[in-house]
Design an enzyme around this catalytic site. Structure first.
Site, mmCIF file in Angstrom:
data_model
loop_
_atom_site.group_PDB
_atom_site.id
_atom_site.type_symbol
_atom_site.label_atom_id
_atom_site.label_comp_id
_atom_site.label_asym_id
_atom_site.label_seq_id
_atom_site.Cartn_x
_atom_site.Cartn_y
_atom_site.Cartn_z
ATOM 1 N N ASN A 1 2.193 1.541 4.360
ATOM 2 C CA ASN A 1 2.509 0.276 5.043
ATOM 3 C C ASN A 1 2.186 0.345 6.546
ATOM 4 O O ASN A 1 2.875 -0.259 7.362
ATOM 5 C CB ASN A 1 3.983 -0.127 4.819
ATOM 6 C CG ASN A 1 4.316 -1.559 5.241
ATOM 7 O OD1 ASN A 1 5.423 -1.840 5.669
ATOM 8 N ND2 ASN A 1 3.375 -2.469 5.134
ATOM 9 N N CYS B 1 -1.589 0.956 7.354
ATOM 10 C CA CYS B 1 -3.040 0.692 7.482
ATOM 11 C C CYS B 1 -3.483 -0.575 6.749
ATOM 12 O O CYS B 1 -3.893 -1.550 7.375
ATOM 13 C CB CYS B 1 -3.859 1.877 6.975
ATOM 14 S SG CYS B 1 -3.709 3.369 7.981
ATOM 15 N N ARG B 2 -3.415 -0.564 5.419
ATOM 16 C CA ARG B 2 -3.994 -1.664 4.648
ATOM 17 C C ARG B 2 -3.093 -2.881 4.538
ATOM 18 O O ARG B 2 -3.511 -4.006 4.885
ATOM 19 C CB ARG B 2 -4.370 -1.174 3.237
ATOM 20 C CG ARG B 2 -5.529 -0.200 3.225
ATOM 21 C CD ARG B 2 -5.641 0.521 1.891
ATOM 22 N NE ARG B 2 -4.542 1.459 1.692
ATOM 23 C CZ ARG B 2 -4.346 2.190 0.614
ATOM 24 N NH1 ARG B 2 -5.179 2.075 -0.410
ATOM 25 N NH2 ARG B 2 -3.336 3.038 0.536
ATOM 26 N N SER B 3 -1.859 -2.702 4.048
ATOM 27 C CA SER B 3 -1.039 -3.893 3.752
ATOM 28 C C SER B 3 -0.621 -4.702 4.985
ATOM 29 O O SER B 3 -0.566 -5.935 4.892
ATOM 30 C CB SER B 3 0.162 -3.542 2.869
ATOM 31 O OG SER B 3 1.022 -2.613 3.490
ATOM 32 N N CYS C 1 0.868 -1.187 0.000
ATOM 33 C CA CYS C 1 0.000 0.000 0.000
ATOM 34 C C CYS C 1 0.902 1.234 0.000
ATOM 35 O O CYS C 1 2.076 1.151 -0.379
ATOM 36 C CB CYS C 1 -0.968 -0.024 1.174
ATOM 37 S SG CYS C 1 -0.203 -0.035 2.802
ATOM 38 N N ASP D 1 -8.388 3.686 0.837
ATOM 39 C CA ASP D 1 -7.431 4.191 1.823
ATOM 40 C C ASP D 1 -8.198 4.720 3.035
ATOM 41 O O ASP D 1 -8.976 5.667 2.917
ATOM 42 C CB ASP D 1 -6.618 5.316 1.160
ATOM 43 C CG ASP D 1 -5.579 5.906 2.093
ATOM 44 O OD1 ASP D 1 -5.586 5.572 3.295
ATOM 45 O OD2 ASP D 1 -4.764 6.704 1.609
HETATM 46 P P1 4NP Z 1 -1.860 2.814 3.991
HETATM 47 O O1 4NP Z 1 -2.578 4.152 4.518
HETATM 48 O O2 4NP Z 1 -1.284 3.149 2.631
HETATM 49 O O3 4NP Z 1 -2.960 1.842 3.907
HETATM 50 O O4 4NP Z 1 -0.792 2.468 5.014
HETATM 51 C C1 4NP Z 1 -1.958 5.396 4.546
HETATM 52 C C2 4NP Z 1 -1.051 5.682 5.542
HETATM 53 C C3 4NP Z 1 -0.463 6.938 5.587
HETATM 54 C C4 4NP Z 1 -0.790 7.885 4.634
HETATM 55 C C5 4NP Z 1 -1.700 7.593 3.640
HETATM 56 C C6 4NP Z 1 -2.274 6.349 3.593
HETATM 57 N N1 4NP Z 1 -0.201 9.173 4.702
HETATM 58 O O5 4NP Z 1 -0.545 10.025 3.867
HETATM 59 O O6 4NP Z 1 0.653 9.415 5.582
#
Ligand code: 4NP
Length: 159
Positions: free
Chosen positions: A11, A13-15, A8, A126
């Site tokens: 790294n 939240c989702r992955s 993602c 997201d």
């Molecule tokens: P992830 O979520 O890609 O699922 O880990 C996010 C985590 C942080 C951010 C965006 C999405 N950010 O903009 O910091």
């Protein structure tokens, strides 16, 4: 050993949740000597950080514990992993353009949602700027995609 990498943006939240669900399902099926997973982010925004607390607590409510340290996706991952599963189209583009830059062809790069039926272009949303509801929605999508992906793996790798 078939190796799977979930990717993602951050790294956190989702992955890491996708990885934890995958590893739990694989362990529950007694297949941990055949399949293993890791996760990474296309950005370096949260390098070395633990997963987002909202993801961790939501996953726990669903019976899945998440333990990971954020790392960035690298060129070495193309040779290390058989499957590279992107959570959304931006991540997919990032991975594909890295492969192109490195002159590599990798047959295992997919949008994770492509394992769902009628999924054309579907993404794992997201949740970073969302509320509780978004984290549960993400969990449900990741759980369903994992179930379908593991079925695909079992058929493809003769389990
Ligand atoms: P992830 O979520 O890609 O699922 O880990 C996010 C985590 C942080 C951010 C965006 C999405 N950010 O903009 O910091």
């Amino acid at each position: 050993m078939v190796k799977v990498l979930f990717v993602c943006l951050g790294n956190i939240c989702r992955s890491p949740v996708a990885e934890a669900i995958f590893n739990k399902k694989i362990k529950d099926a007694g297949l941990e000597d055949r399949f293993a997973a890791d996760s990474a982010g296309t950005s370096a925004y949260h390098l070395g950080n633990p997963p987002d607390q909202r993801s961790v607590s939501n996953a726990l409510v669903n019976g899945v514990s998440v333990d990971h340290k954020s790392r960035q996706f690298t060129g070495d991952d193309f040779s290390e992993f058989d499957y590279i599963l992107a959570m959304d189209k931006d991540n997919l583009l990032h991975i594909e353009s890295m492969a192109k830059q490195l002159g590599l062809i990798h047959q295992g790069i997919f949008l994770f949602c492509s394992f769902q039926p009628h999924s054309e272009g579907q993404e794992v949303p997201d949740p970073y700027y969302g509320g509780k509801h978004e984290f549960q929605k993400v969990f449900d999508v990741l759980d369903d995609c994992n179930q379908r992906f593991i079925k695909y793996l079992a058929e493809t790798h003769q389990v």
